[in-house]
Design a protein around this motif. Sequence first.
Motif, PDB file in Angstrom:
ATOM      1  N   ILE A   1       0.821  -1.215   0.000  1.00  9.73           N
ATOM      2  CA  ILE A   1       0.000   0.000   0.000  1.00  9.73           C
ATOM      3  C   ILE A   1       0.856   1.268   0.000  1.00  9.73           C
ATOM      4  O   ILE A   1       0.334   2.367   0.196  1.00  9.73           O
ATOM      5  CB  ILE A   1      -0.955   0.017   1.214  1.00  9.73           C
ATOM      6  CG1 ILE A   1      -0.179  -0.098   2.523  1.00  9.73           C
ATOM      7  CG2 ILE A   1      -1.966  -1.104   1.112  1.00  9.73           C
ATOM      8  CD1 ILE A   1      -1.038   0.019   3.754  1.00  9.73           C
ATOM      9  N   ASN A   2       2.150   1.105  -0.217  1.00 10.65           N
ATOM     10  CA  ASN A   2       3.019   2.282  -0.299  1.00 10.65           C
ATOM     11  C   ASN A   2       2.933   2.849  -1.710  1.00 10.65           C
ATOM     12  O   ASN A   2       3.867   2.775  -2.513  1.00 10.65           O
ATOM     13  CB  ASN A   2       4.452   1.903   0.056  1.00 10.65           C
ATOM     14  CG  ASN A   2       5.359   3.117   0.135  1.00 10.65           C
ATOM     15  OD1 ASN A   2       4.898   4.245   0.265  1.00 10.65           O
ATOM     16  ND2 ASN A   2       6.656   2.890   0.036  1.00 10.65           N
ATOM     17  N   ILE A   3       1.795   3.444  -2.008  1.00 13.25           N
ATOM     18  CA  ILE A   3       1.523   3.972  -3.342  1.00 13.25           C
ATOM     19  C   ILE A   3       1.929   5.448  -3.384  1.00 13.25           C
ATOM     20  O   ILE A   3       1.507   6.232  -2.521  1.00 13.25           O
ATOM     21  CB  ILE A   3       0.024   3.816  -3.687  1.00 13.25           C
ATOM     22  CG1 ILE A   3      -0.411   2.356  -3.500  1.00 13.25           C
ATOM     23  CG2 ILE A   3      -0.254   4.289  -5.102  1.00 13.25           C
ATOM     24  CD1 ILE A   3      -1.906   2.144  -3.656  1.00 13.25           C
ATOM     25  N   PRO A   4       2.751   5.871  -4.327  1.00  8.35           N
ATOM     26  CA  PRO A   4       3.104   7.298  -4.417  1.00  8.35           C
ATOM     27  C   PRO A   4       1.878   8.145  -4.725  1.00  8.35           C
ATOM     28  O   PRO A   4       1.126   7.853  -5.659  1.00  8.35           O
ATOM     29  CB  PRO A   4       4.118   7.327  -5.562  1.00  8.35           C
ATOM     30  CG  PRO A   4       4.624   5.928  -5.683  1.00  8.35           C
ATOM     31  CD  PRO A   4       3.480   5.049  -5.307  1.00  8.35           C
ATOM     32  N   VAL A   5       1.686   9.194  -3.944  1.00  7.89           N
ATOM     33  CA  VAL A   5       0.515  10.064  -4.097  1.00  7.89           C
ATOM     34  C   VAL A   5       0.978  11.442  -4.575  1.00  7.89           C
ATOM     35  O   VAL A   5       2.116  11.856  -4.323  1.00  7.89           O
ATOM     36  CB  VAL A   5      -0.261  10.185  -2.771  1.00  7.89           C
ATOM     37  CG1 VAL A   5      -0.827   8.837  -2.369  1.00  7.89           C
ATOM     38  CG2 VAL A   5       0.621  10.718  -1.654  1.00  7.89           C
ATOM     39  N   PRO A   6       0.113  12.188  -5.285  1.00  3.36           N
ATOM     40  CA  PRO A   6       0.524  13.493  -5.818  1.00  3.36           C
ATOM     41  C   PRO A   6       0.901  14.509  -4.747  1.00  3.36           C
ATOM     42  O   PRO A   6       1.723  15.398  -5.003  1.00  3.36           O
ATOM     43  CB  PRO A   6      -0.708  13.958  -6.608  1.00  3.36           C
ATOM     44  CG  PRO A   6      -1.512  12.736  -6.848  1.00  3.36           C
ATOM     45  CD  PRO A   6      -1.244  11.825  -5.717  1.00  3.36           C
ATOM     46  N   TYR A   7       0.312  14.391  -3.568  1.00  5.26           N
ATOM     47  CA  TYR A   7       0.542  15.414  -2.541  1.00  5.26           C
ATOM     48  C   TYR A   7       2.011  15.473  -2.133  1.00  5.26           C
ATOM     49  O   TYR A   7       2.537  16.558  -1.860  1.00  5.26           O
ATOM     50  CB  TYR A   7      -0.345  15.107  -1.336  1.00  5.26           C
ATOM     51  CG  TYR A   7      -0.347  16.189  -0.285  1.00  5.26           C
ATOM     52  CD1 TYR A   7      -1.132  17.321  -0.429  1.00  5.26           C
ATOM     53  CD2 TYR A   7       0.447  16.082   0.859  1.00  5.26           C
ATOM     54  CE1 TYR A   7      -1.136  18.323   0.528  1.00  5.26           C
ATOM     55  CE2 TYR A   7       0.442  17.069   1.828  1.00  5.26           C
ATOM     56  CZ  TYR A   7      -0.341  18.191   1.657  1.00  5.26           C
ATOM     57  OH  TYR A   7      -0.345  19.184   2.603  1.00  5.26           O
ATOM     58  N   ARG A   8       2.701  14.338  -2.079  1.00  3.31           N
ATOM     59  CA  ARG A   8       4.112  14.341  -1.683  1.00  3.31           C
ATOM     60  C   ARG A   8       4.956  15.066  -2.731  1.00  3.31           C
ATOM     61  O   ARG A   8       5.845  15.865  -2.390  1.00  3.31           O
ATOM     62  CB  ARG A   8       4.615  12.908  -1.511  1.00  3.31           C
ATOM     63  CG  ARG A   8       3.884  12.113  -0.447  1.00  3.31           C
ATOM     64  CD  ARG A   8       4.580  10.788  -0.189  1.00  3.31           C
ATOM     65  NE  ARG A   8       3.791   9.942   0.689  1.00  3.31           N
ATOM     66  CZ  ARG A   8       3.784  10.029   2.016  1.00  3.31           C
ATOM     67  NH1 ARG A   8       4.512  10.943   2.607  1.00  3.31           N
ATOM     68  NH2 ARG A   8       3.050   9.198   2.743  1.00  3.31           N
ATOM     69  N   PHE A   9       4.700  14.781  -3.992  1.00  3.97           N
ATOM     70  CA  PHE A   9       5.458  15.447  -5.056  1.00  3.97           C
ATOM     71  C   PHE A   9       5.154  16.938  -5.100  1.00  3.97           C
ATOM     72  O   PHE A   9       6.044  17.747  -5.399  1.00  3.97           O
ATOM     73  CB  PHE A   9       5.126  14.812  -6.405  1.00  3.97           C
ATOM     74  CG  PHE A   9       5.558  13.380  -6.525  1.00  3.97           C
ATOM     75  CD1 PHE A   9       6.882  13.057  -6.783  1.00  3.97           C
ATOM     76  CD2 PHE A   9       4.648  12.353  -6.368  1.00  3.97           C
ATOM     77  CE1 PHE A   9       7.285  11.742  -6.896  1.00  3.97           C
ATOM     78  CE2 PHE A   9       5.042  11.029  -6.486  1.00  3.97           C
ATOM     79  CZ  PHE A   9       6.366  10.721  -6.744  1.00  3.97           C
ATOM     80  N   LEU A  10       3.916  17.292  -4.780  1.00  4.73           N
ATOM     81  CA  LEU A  10       3.535  18.709  -4.842  1.00  4.73           C
ATOM     82  C   LEU A  10       4.322  19.530  -3.823  1.00  4.73           C
ATOM     83  O   LEU A  10       4.811  20.633  -4.134  1.00  4.73           O
ATOM     84  CB  LEU A  10       2.030  18.843  -4.598  1.00  4.73           C
ATOM     85  CG  LEU A  10       1.430  20.244  -4.693  1.00  4.73           C
ATOM     86  CD1 LEU A  10       1.688  20.843  -6.061  1.00  4.73           C
ATOM     87  CD2 LEU A  10      -0.062  20.201  -4.403  1.00  4.73           C
ATOM     88  N   ARG A  11       4.473  19.034  -2.637  1.00  2.00           N
ATOM     89  CA  ARG A  11       5.236  19.769  -1.618  1.00  2.00           C
ATOM     90  C   ARG A  11       6.706  19.856  -1.999  1.00  2.00           C
ATOM     91  O   ARG A  11       7.368  20.866  -1.733  1.00  2.00           O
ATOM     92  CB  ARG A  11       5.071  19.080  -0.268  1.00  2.00           C
ATOM     93  CG  ARG A  11       3.648  19.103   0.267  1.00  2.00           C
ATOM     94  CD  ARG A  11       3.546  18.394   1.599  1.00  2.00           C
ATOM     95  NE  ARG A  11       4.337  19.064   2.618  1.00  2.00           N
ATOM     96  CZ  ARG A  11       4.427  18.642   3.883  1.00  2.00           C
ATOM     97  NH1 ARG A  11       3.774  17.564   4.260  1.00  2.00           N
ATOM     98  NH2 ARG A  11       5.152  19.290   4.748  1.00  2.00           N
TER      99      ARG A  11
END
Length: 416
Positions: free
Chosen positions: A287-297
């Motif tokens: 379930i360690n799926i990369p999410v857009p919020y991490r890249f956005l910050r």
Amino acid sequence: MPFPRGKKPSVTAGSKIPKLRGKGIENQEEGPQVKRSSSPPQGAPKKRTAFVDLTNAHKVHISLPGTKKKNSLKKTQKKKATSTVLDKNEANLKKSGSISPESQEEEIQRGEEETPVEELVVVEAVPPRELPPHLRRPQIPEEFDIDSQQQDDPTLTAQYAKEIFDYLKAREEKFILSDYMSIQPSLNAGMRAILVDWLVEVQENFELNHETLYLAVKVTDHFLSAAPVNRENLQLIGSTALLIASKFEERCPPCVDDFLYVCDDAYKREEVIAMETSILQALGFDINIPVPYRFLRRYAKCVSASMETLTLARYVCELSLQEMDLVPERGSLLASACLLLALVTKELGGWSPILVFHSGYGVSELVPVVRRLHSMLTSSPDDKLMAIRSKYSHKVFFEVATIPMVDLDTLERALQ
């Protein structure tokens, strides 16, 4: 009671004298003390001692059989050794007096030649082996280094920040989705948008992290893409996905009863636990799926964007969670497009070289997604999907939902 001076204390009948043990003093009977003689009385057995009398231990030398010979042998050997050493020294002195210094050097050289010398093994220096490509640290130019100021903060792991986000971007290939509504006969894109809107309300009521919300939506999409489900279980799937994401992201995640309460007790506890097992098995427990919020910050840090600009990009990114046609997009690409749209709206420039370096995307790759996001923002909102717009209309979020969006012509010029 103290005794008077000049008088010895008398022992009366019935008085007791404390018995001392362990110091060579025998038990004493009551009555006056009598001096004992050193010799035992007639007919009494001889006194047995363990070794010797401890009081005279320093005067007694214990002699065991066979020790005298050994000691004498050692002494004679020492005497012989010292005598031979002295004789050799005297002979050497006599020789040194009669031999010239040149001959002494020759003898020294002969002695050195005769004495065996251990050969020195010369080991050649082995050149360092090159690291494989996947273990090499990425070379970051000085003008693109955004983590040097946090080198002394161990909580930020500035030394590995670039590698961490490169790893997350590489993992996105494993979690690419397609439009799965074709395998869901009882669901449609509108139902999914309503579920996401409800998850936003739950996230805000529980005060969960934004990463938890994004991960819950990703987990829901991956489960729905695996097998068809009934319409009645859609809310159960969403709430269970939010429970799994909370366990992964939150320090103090809500319990199962909390999610049963927000579902208005429509499901039982056993159903939530069974659905949790089904979702984890469908995802292979990954379930360690990369999410857009991490890249956005991360990308906002590249241009030192203000909190208001970052919040505007977050608002656009959170709205994109409801759009079914944006589900196949990678999280890093979606975050880049949201940030570019926010920068153009705030008139802060376009996609700079530092953003190209850290994101890996050029402007041409972001153009289709930016146009899709712009049409999403300019279209009339649905009255049933107002949770995100009302959330970002609050002063805490700088009321970014009320900011007028940039017109299409200005956006096209920025994209060129």
